[in-house]
Write a protein that holds these residues in place. Structure first.
Motif, PDB file in Angstrom:
ATOM      1  N   LYS A 111      -4.141  -7.344   6.233  1.00  0.00           N
ATOM      2  CA  LYS A 111      -3.795  -8.122   4.874  1.00  0.00           C
ATOM      3  C   LYS A 111      -2.606  -7.737   4.035  1.00  0.00           C
ATOM      4  N   CYS A 112      -2.380  -6.433   4.196  1.00  0.00           N
ATOM      5  CA  CYS A 112      -1.446  -5.681   3.254  1.00  0.00           C
ATOM      6  C   CYS A 112      -0.130  -6.044   3.876  1.00  0.00           C
ATOM      7  N   GLU A 113       1.141  -6.405   3.234  1.00  0.00           N
ATOM      8  CA  GLU A 113       2.181  -7.241   3.787  1.00  0.00           C
ATOM      9  C   GLU A 113       3.181  -5.921   3.419  1.00  0.00           C
ATOM     10  N   GLN A 114       3.126  -5.065   2.431  1.00  0.00           N
ATOM     11  CA  GLN A 114       4.102  -4.254   2.092  1.00  0.00           C
ATOM     12  C   GLN A 114       3.592  -2.585   1.986  1.00  0.00           C
ATOM     13  N   VAL A 156      -6.897   5.082   4.368  1.00  0.00           N
ATOM     14  CA  VAL A 156      -5.914   3.995   5.184  1.00  0.00           C
ATOM     15  C   VAL A 156      -6.677   3.973   6.653  1.00  0.00           C
ATOM     16  N   LEU A 157      -6.722   5.258   7.118  1.00  0.00           N
ATOM     17  CA  LEU A 157      -7.068   5.362   8.690  1.00  0.00           C
ATOM     18  C   LEU A 157      -8.221   4.453   8.962  1.00  0.00           C
ATOM     19  N   LYS A 158      -9.266   4.568   7.799  1.00  0.00           N
ATOM     20  CA  LYS A 158     -10.697   3.560   8.089  1.00  0.00           C
ATOM     21  C   LYS A 158     -10.164   2.370   8.145  1.00  0.00           C
ATOM     22  N   TYR A 159      -9.376   1.792   7.337  1.00  0.00           N
ATOM     23  CA  TYR A 159      -8.764   0.425   7.386  1.00  0.00           C
ATOM     24  C   TYR A 159      -8.362   0.152   8.783  1.00  0.00           C
ATOM     25  N   ILE A 160      -7.523   0.873   9.281  1.00  0.00           N
ATOM     26  CA  ILE A 160      -6.857   0.839  10.519  1.00  0.00           C
ATOM     27  C   ILE A 160      -7.737   0.552  11.706  1.00  0.00           C
ATOM     28  N   GLU A 174      -0.620   8.651  13.596  1.00  0.00           N
ATOM     29  CA  GLU A 174      -1.588   7.287  13.670  1.00  0.00           C
ATOM     30  C   GLU A 174      -1.081   6.308  12.631  1.00  0.00           C
ATOM     31  N   LEU A 175      -0.952   6.618  11.519  1.00  0.00           N
ATOM     32  CA  LEU A 175      -0.391   5.416  10.724  1.00  0.00           C
ATOM     33  C   LEU A 175       0.891   5.208  10.903  1.00  0.00           C
ATOM     34  N   THR A 176       1.559   5.851  11.509  1.00  0.00           N
ATOM     35  CA  THR A 176       3.213   5.521  11.612  1.00  0.00           C
ATOM     36  C   THR A 176       3.308   4.596  13.129  1.00  0.00           C
ATOM     37  N   SER A 177       2.239   4.994  13.891  1.00  0.00           N
ATOM     38  CA  SER A 177       2.196   4.314  15.138  1.00  0.00           C
ATOM     39  C   SER A 177       1.750   2.696  14.998  1.00  0.00           C
ATOM     40  N   PHE A 178       0.643   2.625  13.796  1.00  0.00           N
ATOM     41  CA  PHE A 178       0.304   1.268  13.569  1.00  0.00           C
ATOM     42  C   PHE A 178       1.268   0.513  12.825  1.00  0.00           C
ATOM     43  N   LEU A 179       1.947   1.051  11.975  1.00  0.00           N
ATOM     44  CA  LEU A 179       3.025   0.281  11.214  1.00  0.00           C
ATOM     45  C   LEU A 179       3.898   0.017  12.286  1.00  0.00           C
ATOM     46  N   TYR A 180       4.367   0.937  13.125  1.00  0.00           N
ATOM     47  CA  TYR A 180       5.548   0.301  14.024  1.00  0.00           C
ATOM     48  C   TYR A 180       4.977  -0.911  15.104  1.00  0.00           C
ATOM     49  N   GLN A 181       3.724  -0.798  15.357  1.00  0.00           N
ATOM     50  CA  GLN A 181       3.150  -1.804  16.143  1.00  0.00           C
ATOM     51  C   GLN A 181       3.036  -3.204  15.504  1.00  0.00           C
ATOM     52  N   LYS A 182       2.938  -3.168  14.009  1.00  0.00           N
ATOM     53  CA  LYS A 182       2.614  -4.300  13.322  1.00  0.00           C
ATOM     54  C   LYS A 182       4.052  -5.001  12.819  1.00  0.00           C
ATOM     55  N   GLY A 183       4.946  -4.109  13.163  1.00  0.00           N
ATOM     56  CA  GLY A 183       6.497  -4.654  12.684  1.00  0.00           C
ATOM     57  C   GLY A 183       7.091  -4.141  11.453  1.00  0.00           C
ATOM     58  N   TRP A 243       0.854  -1.207   0.050  1.00  0.00           N
ATOM     59  CA  TRP A 243      -0.063  -0.077  -0.138  1.00  0.00           C
ATOM     60  C   TRP A 243       0.966   1.255  -0.085  1.00  0.00           C
ATOM     61  N   ALA A 244       0.632   2.097  -1.078  1.00  0.00           N
ATOM     62  CA  ALA A 244       1.611   3.344  -1.002  1.00  0.00           C
ATOM     63  C   ALA A 244       0.804   4.325  -0.565  1.00  0.00           C
ATOM     64  N   VAL A 245       1.144   4.999   0.537  1.00  0.00           N
ATOM     65  CA  VAL A 245       0.296   6.261   0.966  1.00  0.00           C
ATOM     66  C   VAL A 245       1.335   7.290   0.635  1.00  0.00           C
ATOM     67  N   SER A 246       0.841   8.427  -0.169  1.00  0.00           N
ATOM     68  CA  SER A 246       1.629   9.341  -0.860  1.00  0.00           C
ATOM     69  C   SER A 246       2.123  10.406   0.482  1.00  0.00           C
ATOM     70  N   HIS A 247       0.995  10.972   1.069  1.00  0.00           N
ATOM     71  CA  HIS A 247       1.531  11.781   2.149  1.00  0.00           C
ATOM     72  C   HIS A 247       0.497  12.000   3.161  1.00  0.00           C
ATOM     73  N   VAL A 248       0.029  12.855   3.998  1.00  0.00           N
ATOM     74  CA  VAL A 248      -0.448  12.747   5.011  1.00  0.00           C
ATOM     75  C   VAL A 248      -1.909  13.620   4.939  1.00  0.00           C
ATOM     76  N   HIS A 249      -2.209  14.342   3.945  1.00  0.00           N
ATOM     77  CA  HIS A 249      -3.475  14.864   3.710  1.00  0.00           C
ATOM     78  C   HIS A 249      -4.621  14.034   3.623  1.00  0.00           C
TER      79      HIS A 249
END
Length: 277
Positions: free
Chosen positions: A29-32, A14-18, A63-72, A1-7
């Motif tokens: 399900k997203c592995e990269q 992505v935040l709804k997905y989280i 919020e996304l950064t924290s999620f990604l760190y938590q999931k490794g 999943w490519a998240v271009s920036h934070v707008h």
């Protein structure tokens, strides 16, 4: 999943997905991931003195950064020259030049995206001053991840909300120039077709006849700007023997009638089409 920036219009889904994952509704399900994280993970919307728009964007990024760190997912950064091969896709990152450095500088800068008080659809092609250009000043847009994607012989230039300065510098660093332009089958107009995100220099090192526009004209910034399309249609290096096509992912009567003021023969005269399906 490519998240271009934070707008919000880029990170909101992505935040709804989280939220779905945290609520036990969705599995991971997203592995990269491609996302340039902030270092100040503790900053929130409340209790900060920085500009409100900046604070909201930073909070979304955190919020996304924290999620990604938590999931490794520790290393998700993307910078110019990075190459990714995934399920038949070949991806080369064009911008930003230095992902993590760029993203952590914007928190100190004001957010001022290029916008219009009203749309410019009543302006005739001949009345635009194409020699005058004012670049989008939004620091968040400057951090957008832009990519060249190749798949099954088709090349796509995905520009997100990037500014022409970052796109031109990134393309030049990859070896592209006026004499050696990036030739692609499709290109998305930067920042939904904003007049501050595409200039003559950018289109001098890109050769493309098919453009995607991800806005319907009915939004607070009145995007896309007609001026952006005119810059492409009337570019001095354009080959008028090849028909240009602009694909609108969202249609509206405003978009369909954007060139009405230029007369019925405008599409034949400049050899281009507007496609809404």
């Amino acid at each position: 999943w490519a998240v271009s920036h934070v707008h919000a219009d880029h990170i909101g889904g992505v935040l709804k997905y989280i939220d779905g994952i945290n609520g036990g509704i969705m599995p991971v399900k997203c592995e990269q991931w491609l996302f340039n994280p902030y270092q100040n993970v503790g900053l929130s919307k409340q209790g900060t003195s920085i500009d409100g728009t900046v604070a909201e964007s930073v909070a979304q990024g955190n919020e996304l950064t924290s999620f990604l760190y938590q999931k490794g997912f520790v290393d998700t950064s993307a910078s110019n020259g990075d190459r990714i091969y995934l399920d038949g896709l070949s991806i080369v990152v064009v911008a930003p030049l230095d992902g993590c450095e760029a993203i952590n500088e914007v928190v100190q800068e004001p957010s001022a995206a290029m916008s219009s008080i009203a749309n410019d659809y009543s302006t005739e092609i001949s009345d635009f001053d194409l020699d005058s250009f004012e670049e989008d000043s939004s620091p968040f847009n400057a951090t957008s991840i832009a990519m060249i994607i190749d798949c099954d012989g088709c090349r796509f230039f995905w520009t997100a909300d990037a500014r022409p300065t970052e796109l031109v510098n990134g393309l030049k660093k990859l070896g592209f120039s006026v004499d050696n332009p990036l030739c692609c089958d499709y290109m998305s107009l930067p920042h939904h077709g904003s007049k501050g995100n595409l200039n003559i220099e950018l289109m001098s090192i890109v050769r493309c006849q098919n453009f995607f526009v991800t806005a319907n004209g009915c939004n607070k910034h009145n995007l896309p700007n007609k001026e952006t399309l005119v810059r492409i249609i009337c570019h001095p290096l354009r080959d008028y023997k090849q028909q240009m096509k602009f694909y609108f992912s969202l249609s509206s009567q405003q978009l369909i009638g954007m060139f009405d003021v230029d007369g019925e023969d405008v599409f034949e005269k400049f050899n281009f089409r507007i496609c809404t399906k």
